[in-house]
Design a protein around this motif. Sequence first.
Motif, PDB file in Angstrom:
ATOM      1  N   ALA A 164      14.981  25.224  53.225  1.00  0.00           N
ATOM      2  CA  ALA A 164      15.138  23.794  53.500  1.00  0.00           C
ATOM      3  C   ALA A 164      15.211  23.553  54.998  1.00  0.00           C
ATOM      4  O   ALA A 164      14.504  22.704  55.545  1.00  0.00           O
ATOM      5  CB  ALA A 164      16.387  23.258  52.808  1.00  0.00           C
ATOM      6  N   ARG A 165      16.095  24.302  55.667  1.00  0.00           N
ATOM      7  CA  ARG A 165      16.213  24.302  57.128  1.00  0.00           C
ATOM      8  C   ARG A 165      16.765  25.657  57.512  1.00  0.00           C
ATOM      9  O   ARG A 165      17.558  26.246  56.782  1.00  0.00           O
ATOM     10  CB  ARG A 165      17.174  23.207  57.614  1.00  0.00           C
ATOM     11  CG  ARG A 165      16.595  21.809  57.584  1.00  0.00           C
ATOM     12  CD  ARG A 165      17.689  20.756  57.712  1.00  0.00           C
ATOM     13  NE  ARG A 165      18.483  20.886  58.911  1.00  0.00           N
ATOM     14  CZ  ARG A 165      19.627  20.215  59.119  1.00  0.00           C
ATOM     15  NH1 ARG A 165      20.095  19.403  58.189  1.00  0.00           N
ATOM     16  NH2 ARG A 165      20.300  20.366  60.232  1.00  0.00           N
ATOM     17  N   LYS A 166      16.375  26.151  58.665  1.00  0.00           N
ATOM     18  CA  LYS A 166      16.768  27.486  59.086  1.00  0.00           C
ATOM     19  C   LYS A 166      18.287  27.600  59.213  1.00  0.00           C
ATOM     20  O   LYS A 166      18.952  26.688  59.712  1.00  0.00           O
ATOM     21  CB  LYS A 166      16.106  27.833  60.419  1.00  0.00           C
ATOM     22  CG  LYS A 166      16.334  29.272  60.853  1.00  0.00           C
ATOM     23  CD  LYS A 166      15.604  29.570  62.153  1.00  0.00           C
ATOM     24  CE  LYS A 166      15.860  31.020  62.592  1.00  0.00           C
ATOM     25  NZ  LYS A 166      15.173  31.336  63.870  1.00  0.00           N
ATOM     26  N   VAL A 167      18.822  28.741  58.754  1.00  0.00           N
ATOM     27  CA  VAL A 167      20.250  29.029  58.878  1.00  0.00           C
ATOM     28  C   VAL A 167      20.400  30.426  59.477  1.00  0.00           C
ATOM     29  O   VAL A 167      19.443  31.190  59.555  1.00  0.00           O
ATOM     30  CB  VAL A 167      20.965  28.970  57.510  1.00  0.00           C
ATOM     31  CG1 VAL A 167      20.859  27.579  56.914  1.00  0.00           C
ATOM     32  CG2 VAL A 167      20.410  30.020  56.550  1.00  0.00           C
ATOM     33  N   ARG A 168      21.619  30.750  59.896  1.00  0.00           N
ATOM     34  CA  ARG A 168      21.904  32.075  60.441  1.00  0.00           C
ATOM     35  C   ARG A 168      22.646  32.910  59.412  1.00  0.00           C
ATOM     36  O   ARG A 168      23.539  32.420  58.736  1.00  0.00           O
ATOM     37  CB  ARG A 168      22.766  31.964  61.705  1.00  0.00           C
ATOM     38  CG  ARG A 168      22.064  31.350  62.898  1.00  0.00           C
ATOM     39  CD  ARG A 168      22.970  31.389  64.115  1.00  0.00           C
ATOM     40  NE  ARG A 168      22.403  30.643  65.235  1.00  0.00           N
ATOM     41  CZ  ARG A 168      23.019  30.441  66.399  1.00  0.00           C
ATOM     42  NH1 ARG A 168      24.235  30.931  66.569  1.00  0.00           N
ATOM     43  NH2 ARG A 168      22.441  29.762  67.355  1.00  0.00           N
ATOM     44  N   GLY A 169      22.300  34.197  59.348  1.00  0.00           N
ATOM     45  CA  GLY A 169      23.017  35.100  58.466  1.00  0.00           C
ATOM     46  C   GLY A 169      22.090  36.028  57.712  1.00  0.00           C
ATOM     47  O   GLY A 169      20.857  35.887  57.742  1.00  0.00           O
ATOM     48  N   VAL A 170      22.695  36.992  57.026  1.00  0.00           N
ATOM     49  CA  VAL A 170      21.934  37.945  56.213  1.00  0.00           C
ATOM     50  C   VAL A 170      21.168  37.186  55.139  1.00  0.00           C
ATOM     51  O   VAL A 170      21.700  36.286  54.483  1.00  0.00           O
ATOM     52  CB  VAL A 170      22.889  38.974  55.563  1.00  0.00           C
ATOM     53  CG1 VAL A 170      22.118  39.927  54.652  1.00  0.00           C
ATOM     54  CG2 VAL A 170      23.640  39.758  56.640  1.00  0.00           C
ATOM     55  N   GLY A 171      19.900  37.552  54.942  1.00  0.00           N
ATOM     56  CA  GLY A 171      19.036  36.824  54.015  1.00  0.00           C
ATOM     57  C   GLY A 171      19.198  37.275  52.576  1.00  0.00           C
ATOM     58  O   GLY A 171      18.342  37.993  52.042  1.00  0.00           O
ATOM     59  N   TRP A 172      20.269  36.829  51.939  1.00  0.00           N
ATOM     60  CA  TRP A 172      20.531  37.218  50.549  1.00  0.00           C
ATOM     61  C   TRP A 172      19.690  36.413  49.565  1.00  0.00           C
ATOM     62  O   TRP A 172      19.495  35.210  49.741  1.00  0.00           O
ATOM     63  CB  TRP A 172      22.006  36.992  50.201  1.00  0.00           C
ATOM     64  CG  TRP A 172      22.979  37.788  51.010  1.00  0.00           C
ATOM     65  CD1 TRP A 172      23.786  37.319  52.010  1.00  0.00           C
ATOM     66  CD2 TRP A 172      23.274  39.188  50.887  1.00  0.00           C
ATOM     67  NE1 TRP A 172      24.561  38.336  52.517  1.00  0.00           N
ATOM     68  CE2 TRP A 172      24.270  39.490  51.846  1.00  0.00           C
ATOM     69  CE3 TRP A 172      22.788  40.196  50.049  1.00  0.00           C
ATOM     70  CZ2 TRP A 172      24.785  40.781  51.991  1.00  0.00           C
ATOM     71  CZ3 TRP A 172      23.304  41.482  50.200  1.00  0.00           C
ATOM     72  CH2 TRP A 172      24.295  41.763  51.173  1.00  0.00           C
ATOM     73  N   ASP A 173      19.240  37.089  48.521  1.00  0.00           N
ATOM     74  CA  ASP A 173      18.609  36.414  47.384  1.00  0.00           C
ATOM     75  C   ASP A 173      19.728  35.976  46.430  1.00  0.00           C
ATOM     76  O   ASP A 173      20.768  35.501  46.892  1.00  0.00           O
ATOM     77  CB  ASP A 173      17.585  37.349  46.723  1.00  0.00           C
ATOM     78  CG  ASP A 173      16.738  36.650  45.670  1.00  0.00           C
ATOM     79  OD1 ASP A 173      16.294  35.509  45.904  1.00  0.00           O
ATOM     80  OD2 ASP A 173      16.527  37.243  44.600  1.00  0.00           O
ATOM     81  N   VAL A 174      19.581  36.173  45.128  1.00  0.00           N
ATOM     82  CA  VAL A 174      20.574  35.682  44.168  1.00  0.00           C
ATOM     83  C   VAL A 174      21.517  36.771  43.685  1.00  0.00           C
ATOM     84  O   VAL A 174      22.338  36.543  42.796  1.00  0.00           O
ATOM     85  CB  VAL A 174      19.891  35.036  42.943  1.00  0.00           C
ATOM     86  CG1 VAL A 174      18.958  33.925  43.374  1.00  0.00           C
ATOM     87  CG2 VAL A 174      19.150  36.080  42.102  1.00  0.00           C
ATOM     88  N   ALA A 175      21.438  37.989  44.281  1.00  0.00           N
ATOM     89  CA  ALA A 175      22.196  39.115  43.738  1.00  0.00           C
ATOM     90  C   ALA A 175      23.275  39.636  44.683  1.00  0.00           C
ATOM     91  O   ALA A 175      23.673  40.799  44.587  1.00  0.00           O
ATOM     92  CB  ALA A 175      21.250  40.240  43.351  1.00  0.00           C
ATOM     93  N   ALA A 176      23.767  38.785  45.581  1.00  0.00           N
ATOM     94  CA  ALA A 176      24.880  39.186  46.454  1.00  0.00           C
ATOM     95  C   ALA A 176      26.202  38.939  45.745  1.00  0.00           C
ATOM     96  O   ALA A 176      27.107  38.272  46.255  1.00  0.00           O
ATOM     97  CB  ALA A 176      24.825  38.439  47.779  1.00  0.00           C
ATOM     98  N   LEU A 177      26.293  39.466  44.545  1.00  0.00           N
ATOM     99  CA  LEU A 177      27.519  39.402  43.743  1.00  0.00           C
ATOM    100  C   LEU A 177      27.454  40.470  42.684  1.00  0.00           C
ATOM    101  O   LEU A 177      26.394  41.036  42.392  1.00  0.00           O
ATOM    102  CB  LEU A 177      27.714  38.023  43.110  1.00  0.00           C
ATOM    103  CG  LEU A 177      26.985  37.679  41.813  1.00  0.00           C
ATOM    104  CD1 LEU A 177      27.513  36.363  41.259  1.00  0.00           C
ATOM    105  CD2 LEU A 177      25.489  37.631  41.981  1.00  0.00           C
ATOM    106  N   GLY A 178      28.588  40.777  42.103  1.00  0.00           N
ATOM    107  CA  GLY A 178      28.650  41.739  41.020  1.00  0.00           C
ATOM    108  C   GLY A 178      29.968  41.608  40.294  1.00  0.00           C
ATOM    109  O   GLY A 178      30.942  41.046  40.831  1.00  0.00           O
ATOM    110  N   ASN A 179      30.003  42.103  39.091  1.00  0.00           N
ATOM    111  CA  ASN A 179      31.205  42.019  38.257  1.00  0.00           C
ATOM    112  C   ASN A 179      31.713  43.430  37.994  1.00  0.00           C
ATOM    113  O   ASN A 179      30.965  44.279  37.502  1.00  0.00           O
ATOM    114  CB  ASN A 179      30.873  41.325  36.924  1.00  0.00           C
ATOM    115  CG  ASN A 179      32.109  40.978  36.138  1.00  0.00           C
ATOM    116  OD1 ASN A 179      33.035  40.376  36.664  1.00  0.00           O
ATOM    117  ND2 ASN A 179      32.136  41.341  34.864  1.00  0.00           N
ATOM    118  N   ALA A 180      32.976  43.699  38.346  1.00  0.00           N
ATOM    119  CA  ALA A 180      33.515  45.049  38.224  1.00  0.00           C
ATOM    120  C   ALA A 180      34.899  45.029  37.600  1.00  0.00           C
ATOM    121  O   ALA A 180      35.577  43.993  37.572  1.00  0.00           O
ATOM    122  CB  ALA A 180      33.556  45.742  39.584  1.00  0.00           C
TER     123      ALA A 180
END
Length: 393
Positions: A109-125
């Motif tokens: 949408a507009r440029k942002v700063r930071g690591v380019g995560w997709d939809v999997a920067a999470l997990g259940n443990a």
Amino acid sequence: MPGLSAPSDYSQEPPRHPALRINSEKPFNAEPPRSALVSSYVTPVDLFYKRNHGPIPIVDDLRMYRVSIMGLVGNAKELSMEDIWRLPKYTVTATLQCAGNRRTAMSKARKVRGVGWDVAALGNAVWSGAKLADVLELVGIPKLSYITQAGGKHVEFVSIDKCKEEKGGPYKASIPLIQATNPEADVLLAYDMNGKPLNRDHGYPLRVVVPGVIGARSVKWLDSINVIAEECQGFFMQKDYKMFPPSVNWENINWSTRRPQMDFPVQSAICSLEDTDIVKDGKMTVKGYAVSGGGRGIERVDVSVDGGKTWVEALRYQKGDVPYIADDIRSDKWAWVLFEANVDVLQNAEIVAKAVDIAGNVQPENVEDIWNLRGILNTSWHKVHVRIGHSKM
């Protein structure tokens, strides 16, 4: 700290699973393929996202390791792992999510700063360890305390690892004392993950797990716990992980006008399809995850195959043998739910998912409405595009 050290370079990094999508090599930041998230309710350790700010610390001698508890407390202590192991052991199933999850889509949408995560920067443990509330009692702080006798209102966690954002100093973050001393908040000093000792990537030998809160507050490789009067003044509390409106840019930002982000909003994503995909026929099962912060369960997940004009309700589940009810004691309140919906796609389509939590919070439709310069908390409707074809990408 004796027994635990932070390397100055990346020559002693641990091995990682080859399926991980690497977003940054140094420091190492990576996420699994999105399809891996819906293959099991509990995320395998090797496929749990890796979020780091520097080289991975090394345990030289576990017998020498100590965690210091100090600050505005009655009696400061140093605890060995043996001391922590002797405390009652609790097990909590909880989803950790990076605040930057789905940042890549926001940057379109507009440029942002930071690591380019997709939809999997999470997990259940499944996390096991001592409750922080029990640990703080050892230094004279009763459970359900808002303030200590010496004026402490926050609990700061300091890591052994060093990061450039702190000018070579340690990573640190804090939570309110009332949350730390509330047994129902389930804040852990965790030493096990999925039934085995933590590995190096996930904080061995000891880390904090703060359920329902952005992953940035669950500090790894714990060095010390400080009870302080004000919230942590570290970089990641004061100059990062804050939610600004779309009107704020790097020229007019004033970090002091926003509080550090804690709970994460309601979120969902489709994991059985890529952003652009080809399917063999029009019948498919759409699968994904949904989760909300603060222990709020997921009341509903809606799936659309026409870009949001019409919707069907998806089936929600956690553990296979227990029906999921959002506020039931048998459900894991801090964990995601997985969802699936059987749909017919008769032509090229935009498939959409959105979740609603038990407080009635719902994901916003458009990413532009929640755009922020750091690209955090992208909880807009998750959309994928499919077309009917003879082979799948």
